[in-house]
Design a protein around this motif. Structure first.
Motif, PDB file in Angstrom:
ATOM      1  N   SER A 113      -5.526  29.683 -20.151  1.00 17.90           N
ATOM      2  CA  SER A 113      -4.534  29.736 -19.077  1.00 17.90           C
ATOM      3  C   SER A 113      -4.340  31.187 -18.654  1.00 17.90           C
ATOM      4  O   SER A 113      -4.779  32.109 -19.342  1.00 17.90           O
ATOM      5  CB  SER A 113      -3.191  29.177 -19.559  1.00 17.90           C
ATOM      6  OG  SER A 113      -2.639  30.023 -20.558  1.00 17.90           O
ATOM      7  N   ARG A 114      -3.655  31.381 -17.536  1.00 13.30           N
ATOM      8  CA  ARG A 114      -3.405  32.755 -17.101  1.00 13.30           C
ATOM      9  C   ARG A 114      -2.482  33.486 -18.070  1.00 13.30           C
ATOM     10  O   ARG A 114      -2.610  34.695 -18.259  1.00 13.30           O
ATOM     11  CB  ARG A 114      -2.829  32.771 -15.676  1.00 13.30           C
ATOM     12  CG  ARG A 114      -1.424  32.282 -15.524  1.00 13.30           C
ATOM     13  CD  ARG A 114      -0.944  32.366 -14.087  1.00 13.30           C
ATOM     14  NE  ARG A 114      -1.634  31.399 -13.238  1.00 13.30           N
ATOM     15  CZ  ARG A 114      -1.456  31.307 -11.923  1.00 13.30           C
ATOM     16  NH1 ARG A 114      -0.634  32.150 -11.307  1.00 13.30           N
ATOM     17  NH2 ARG A 114      -2.094  30.398 -11.225  1.00 13.30           N
ATOM     18  N   ASP A 149      -5.587  28.430 -12.408  1.00 11.32           N
ATOM     19  CA  ASP A 149      -5.612  29.481 -13.423  1.00 11.32           C
ATOM     20  C   ASP A 149      -6.980  30.160 -13.483  1.00 11.32           C
ATOM     21  O   ASP A 149      -7.077  31.373 -13.677  1.00 11.32           O
ATOM     22  CB  ASP A 149      -5.258  28.911 -14.799  1.00 11.32           C
ATOM     23  CG  ASP A 149      -3.750  28.777 -14.998  1.00 11.32           C
ATOM     24  OD1 ASP A 149      -3.005  29.056 -14.049  1.00 11.32           O
ATOM     25  OD2 ASP A 149      -3.325  28.397 -16.104  1.00 11.32           O
ATOM     26  N   TRP A 152      -7.106  32.563 -10.659  1.00 12.11           N
ATOM     27  CA  TRP A 152      -6.213  33.705 -10.891  1.00 12.11           C
ATOM     28  C   TRP A 152      -6.827  34.680 -11.873  1.00 12.11           C
ATOM     29  O   TRP A 152      -6.817  35.891 -11.657  1.00 12.11           O
ATOM     30  CB  TRP A 152      -4.866  33.207 -11.410  1.00 12.11           C
ATOM     31  CG  TRP A 152      -3.831  34.294 -11.490  1.00 12.11           C
ATOM     32  CD1 TRP A 152      -2.903  34.631 -10.544  1.00 12.11           C
ATOM     33  CD2 TRP A 152      -3.634  35.209 -12.595  1.00 12.11           C
ATOM     34  NE1 TRP A 152      -2.148  35.694 -10.978  1.00 12.11           N
ATOM     35  CE2 TRP A 152      -2.564  36.068 -12.224  1.00 12.11           C
ATOM     36  CE3 TRP A 152      -4.239  35.369 -13.827  1.00 12.11           C
ATOM     37  CZ2 TRP A 152      -2.113  37.087 -13.068  1.00 12.11           C
ATOM     38  CZ3 TRP A 152      -3.794  36.383 -14.669  1.00 12.11           C
ATOM     39  CH2 TRP A 152      -2.746  37.222 -14.284  1.00 12.11           C
TER      40      TRP A 152
END
Length: 208
Positions: A113-114, A149, A152
Protein backbone atom coordinates in the motif's frame (compact mmCIF):
# COMPACT_ATOMS: atom_id res chain seq x y z
CA UNK A 1 31.82 -7.28 -5.37
CA UNK A 2 30.88 -3.67 -6.05
CA UNK A 3 28.17 -3.77 -8.72
CA UNK A 4 25.56 -1.10 -9.36
CA UNK A 5 22.22 -2.81 -8.69
CA UNK A 6 20.04 -3.49 -11.72
CA UNK A 7 16.53 -4.44 -10.60
CA UNK A 8 14.95 -4.97 -14.02
CA UNK A 9 14.68 -8.78 -13.87
CA UNK A 10 14.82 -9.73 -10.21
CA UNK A 11 14.55 -13.50 -9.88
CA UNK A 12 13.52 -15.02 -6.55
CA UNK A 13 14.27 -18.65 -5.81
CA UNK A 14 11.78 -21.24 -4.58
CA UNK A 15 12.97 -24.80 -4.07
CA UNK A 16 9.38 -26.04 -4.03
CA UNK A 17 8.86 -24.87 -7.61
CA UNK A 18 12.29 -25.23 -9.21
CA UNK A 19 12.74 -27.64 -12.10
CA UNK A 20 16.43 -28.26 -11.41
CA UNK A 21 18.09 -30.49 -8.85
CA UNK A 22 19.72 -27.63 -6.95
CA UNK A 23 18.94 -24.02 -6.18
CA UNK A 24 22.28 -22.86 -7.54
CA UNK A 25 21.61 -24.57 -10.85
CA UNK A 26 18.31 -22.76 -11.22
CA UNK A 27 20.06 -19.49 -10.41
CA UNK A 28 22.82 -20.14 -12.96
CA UNK A 29 20.25 -20.80 -15.68
CA UNK A 30 18.22 -17.72 -14.76
CA UNK A 31 21.33 -15.55 -14.91
CA UNK A 32 22.29 -17.05 -18.27
CA UNK A 33 18.87 -16.00 -19.54
CA UNK A 34 19.18 -12.42 -18.33
CA UNK A 35 18.39 -12.20 -14.62
CA UNK A 36 19.90 -8.97 -13.29
CA UNK A 37 19.44 -9.67 -9.57
CA UNK A 38 18.79 -12.78 -7.48
CA UNK A 39 17.00 -13.18 -4.17
CA UNK A 40 17.51 -16.35 -2.17
CA UNK A 41 14.32 -17.28 -0.33
CA UNK A 42 14.38 -20.23 2.06
CA UNK A 43 11.41 -20.56 4.38
CA UNK A 44 11.44 -24.25 5.23
CA UNK A 45 15.05 -25.34 5.83
CA UNK A 46 17.39 -25.03 8.79
CA UNK A 47 19.63 -22.02 9.26
CA UNK A 48 22.67 -24.22 8.67
CA UNK A 49 21.34 -25.49 5.33
CA UNK A 50 20.22 -21.97 4.39
CA UNK A 51 23.77 -20.73 4.88
CA UNK A 52 25.28 -23.59 2.90
CA UNK A 53 22.90 -22.85 0.05
CA UNK A 54 23.67 -19.14 0.30
CA UNK A 55 27.40 -19.80 -0.12
CA UNK A 56 26.78 -21.87 -3.25
CA UNK A 57 24.38 -19.36 -4.78
CA UNK A 58 26.74 -16.49 -3.90
CA UNK A 59 29.52 -18.20 -5.86
CA UNK A 60 27.29 -18.40 -8.93
CA UNK A 61 26.24 -14.77 -8.59
CA UNK A 62 29.81 -13.56 -8.07
CA UNK A 63 31.00 -15.39 -11.16
CA UNK A 64 28.47 -13.38 -13.16
CA UNK A 65 28.67 -10.03 -11.29
CA UNK A 66 25.05 -10.37 -10.18
CA UNK A 67 24.03 -9.03 -6.73
CA UNK A 68 22.62 -11.59 -4.30
CA UNK A 69 19.87 -10.52 -1.92
CA UNK A 70 18.90 -12.71 1.05
CA UNK A 71 15.24 -12.83 2.02
CA UNK A 72 14.52 -11.93 5.67
CA UNK A 73 17.73 -13.15 7.26
CA UNK A 74 20.25 -10.43 8.06
CA UNK A 75 22.53 -12.96 9.75
CA UNK A 76 22.70 -15.13 6.63
CA UNK A 77 23.27 -12.09 4.41
CA UNK A 78 26.21 -10.98 6.52
CA UNK A 79 27.66 -14.48 6.89
CA UNK A 80 27.79 -15.08 3.13
CA UNK A 81 28.70 -11.47 2.30
CA UNK A 82 25.58 -10.95 0.19
CA UNK A 83 24.87 -7.63 -1.49
CA UNK A 84 21.87 -7.07 0.73
CA UNK A 85 18.70 -8.25 2.39
CA UNK A 86 14.99 -8.04 1.61
CA UNK A 87 12.65 -7.49 4.55
CA UNK A 88 8.93 -7.95 5.03
CA UNK A 89 6.59 -5.78 7.05
CA UNK A 90 6.94 -8.05 10.11
CA UNK A 91 10.73 -8.29 9.99
CA UNK A 92 13.21 -6.02 11.76
CA UNK A 93 12.80 -2.30 10.98
CA UNK A 94 15.10 -0.83 8.35
CA UNK A 95 16.96 1.19 10.99
CA UNK A 96 17.99 -1.97 12.84
CA UNK A 97 18.93 -3.69 9.60
CA UNK A 98 21.03 -0.70 8.55
CA UNK A 99 22.79 -0.67 11.90
CA UNK A 100 23.76 -4.31 11.45
CA UNK A 101 24.58 -4.22 7.74
CA UNK A 102 26.21 -0.85 7.35
CA UNK A 103 25.61 1.92 4.82
CA UNK A 104 26.74 0.14 1.66
CA UNK A 105 24.56 -2.96 1.52
CA UNK A 106 21.17 -3.01 -0.19
CA UNK A 107 18.05 -3.12 1.96
CA UNK A 108 14.70 -3.68 0.30
CA UNK A 109 11.27 -3.66 1.93
CA UNK A 110 8.00 -5.22 0.82
CA UNK A 111 4.98 -2.92 0.58
CA UNK A 112 1.38 -3.53 -0.42
CA UNK A 113 0.00 0.00 0.00
CA UNK A 114 1.07 3.62 -0.21
CA UNK A 115 1.27 3.76 3.59
CA UNK A 116 3.72 0.86 3.69
CA UNK A 117 5.67 2.39 0.82
CA UNK A 118 5.97 5.64 2.78
CA UNK A 119 7.38 3.70 5.75
CA UNK A 120 9.98 2.20 3.42
CA UNK A 121 10.91 5.58 1.98
CA UNK A 122 11.09 7.31 5.35
CA UNK A 123 13.10 4.43 6.78
CA UNK A 124 15.74 4.63 4.07
CA UNK A 125 15.00 1.53 1.97
CA UNK A 126 17.12 1.23 -1.16
CA UNK A 127 14.20 -0.21 -3.11
CA UNK A 128 10.58 -1.22 -2.55
CA UNK A 129 9.12 -4.57 -3.50
CA UNK A 130 5.57 -3.57 -4.41
CA UNK A 131 3.01 -6.33 -4.43
CA UNK A 132 1.20 -8.44 -4.89
CA UNK A 133 0.25 -6.76 -8.14
CA UNK A 134 -1.98 -9.65 -9.20
CA UNK A 135 -3.18 -12.89 -7.65
CA UNK A 136 -0.34 -15.39 -7.47
CA UNK A 137 -0.10 -19.06 -6.62
CA UNK A 138 3.31 -18.47 -5.05
CA UNK A 139 1.74 -16.62 -2.12
CA UNK A 140 -1.93 -17.41 -1.78
CA UNK A 141 -2.67 -15.00 1.07
CA UNK A 142 -0.95 -11.99 -0.49
CA UNK A 143 -2.63 -8.58 -0.30
CA UNK A 144 -3.28 -7.15 -3.75
CA UNK A 145 -2.08 -3.58 -4.24
CA UNK A 146 -4.92 -1.38 -5.42
CA UNK A 147 -4.50 0.31 -8.82
CA UNK A 148 -4.66 3.71 -7.11
CA UNK A 149 -1.91 2.83 -4.64
CA UNK A 150 0.19 1.32 -7.41
CA UNK A 151 -0.03 4.52 -9.43
CA UNK A 152 0.71 6.67 -6.37
CA UNK A 153 3.81 4.71 -5.38
CA UNK A 154 5.16 4.71 -8.92
CA UNK A 155 4.75 8.47 -9.20
CA UNK A 156 6.04 9.41 -5.73
CA UNK A 157 8.85 7.00 -4.96
CA UNK A 158 12.41 8.30 -4.85
CA UNK A 159 13.87 4.76 -4.97
CA UNK A 160 13.41 1.92 -7.47
CA UNK A 161 10.08 0.09 -7.37
CA UNK A 162 10.19 -3.63 -8.07
CA UNK A 163 6.80 -5.11 -8.93
CA UNK A 164 6.05 -8.62 -7.66
CA UNK A 165 3.10 -10.97 -7.58
CA UNK A 166 1.60 -12.35 -10.77
CA UNK A 167 4.38 -10.87 -12.89
CA UNK A 168 4.79 -12.85 -16.12
CA UNK A 169 4.89 -12.49 -19.90
CA UNK A 170 1.21 -11.53 -19.97
CA UNK A 171 1.27 -8.85 -17.28
CA UNK A 172 4.64 -7.20 -17.92
CA UNK A 173 3.43 -5.20 -20.99
CA UNK A 174 0.52 -3.77 -18.95
CA UNK A 175 2.80 -2.88 -16.05
CA UNK A 176 5.34 -1.26 -18.35
CA UNK A 177 2.58 0.89 -19.82
CA UNK A 178 1.81 2.06 -16.27
CA UNK A 179 5.44 3.06 -15.72
CA UNK A 180 6.83 -0.02 -13.97
CA UNK A 181 10.47 -0.67 -14.91
CA UNK A 182 11.59 -3.42 -12.53
CA UNK A 183 10.02 -6.83 -12.07
CA UNK A 184 10.44 -9.63 -9.55
CA UNK A 185 9.47 -13.11 -10.67
CA UNK A 186 9.38 -16.55 -9.14
CA UNK A 187 7.35 -19.20 -10.96
CA UNK A 188 7.52 -17.38 -14.31
CA UNK A 189 11.19 -18.37 -14.40
CA UNK A 190 12.08 -20.87 -11.67
CA UNK A 191 9.14 -23.23 -12.32
CA UNK A 192 9.68 -23.42 -16.08
CA UNK A 193 11.18 -26.45 -17.81
CA UNK A 194 13.66 -24.21 -19.63
CA UNK A 195 14.64 -21.63 -17.03
CA UNK A 196 17.15 -19.89 -19.27
CA UNK A 197 14.65 -19.47 -22.11
CA UNK A 198 11.96 -18.21 -19.73
CA UNK A 199 14.32 -15.64 -18.24
CA UNK A 200 15.45 -14.55 -21.68
CA UNK A 201 11.84 -14.08 -22.82
CA UNK A 202 11.05 -11.87 -19.83
CA UNK A 203 14.30 -9.92 -20.12
CA UNK A 204 13.49 -9.19 -23.77
CA UNK A 205 9.98 -8.03 -22.83
CA UNK A 206 11.29 -5.80 -20.07
CA UNK A 207 14.20 -4.27 -21.93
CA UNK A 208 12.81 -4.22 -25.44
Amino acid sequence: MNVVPDYRLYVCTDRRLMTTETVEESVARAIAGGATMVQLREKEISSREFLKTAYRVKDVCDQNDIPLIINDRIDIALACDAAGVHLGQLDLPISAARHSMGPDRIIGLSASSRQEALVALEGGADYIGLGALFATSTKGNATIVSPADRAWVLSHSTVPIVGIGGVNERTIPQLKAEGMENFAVVSAVIAQDDIRAAAHQLYTLICG
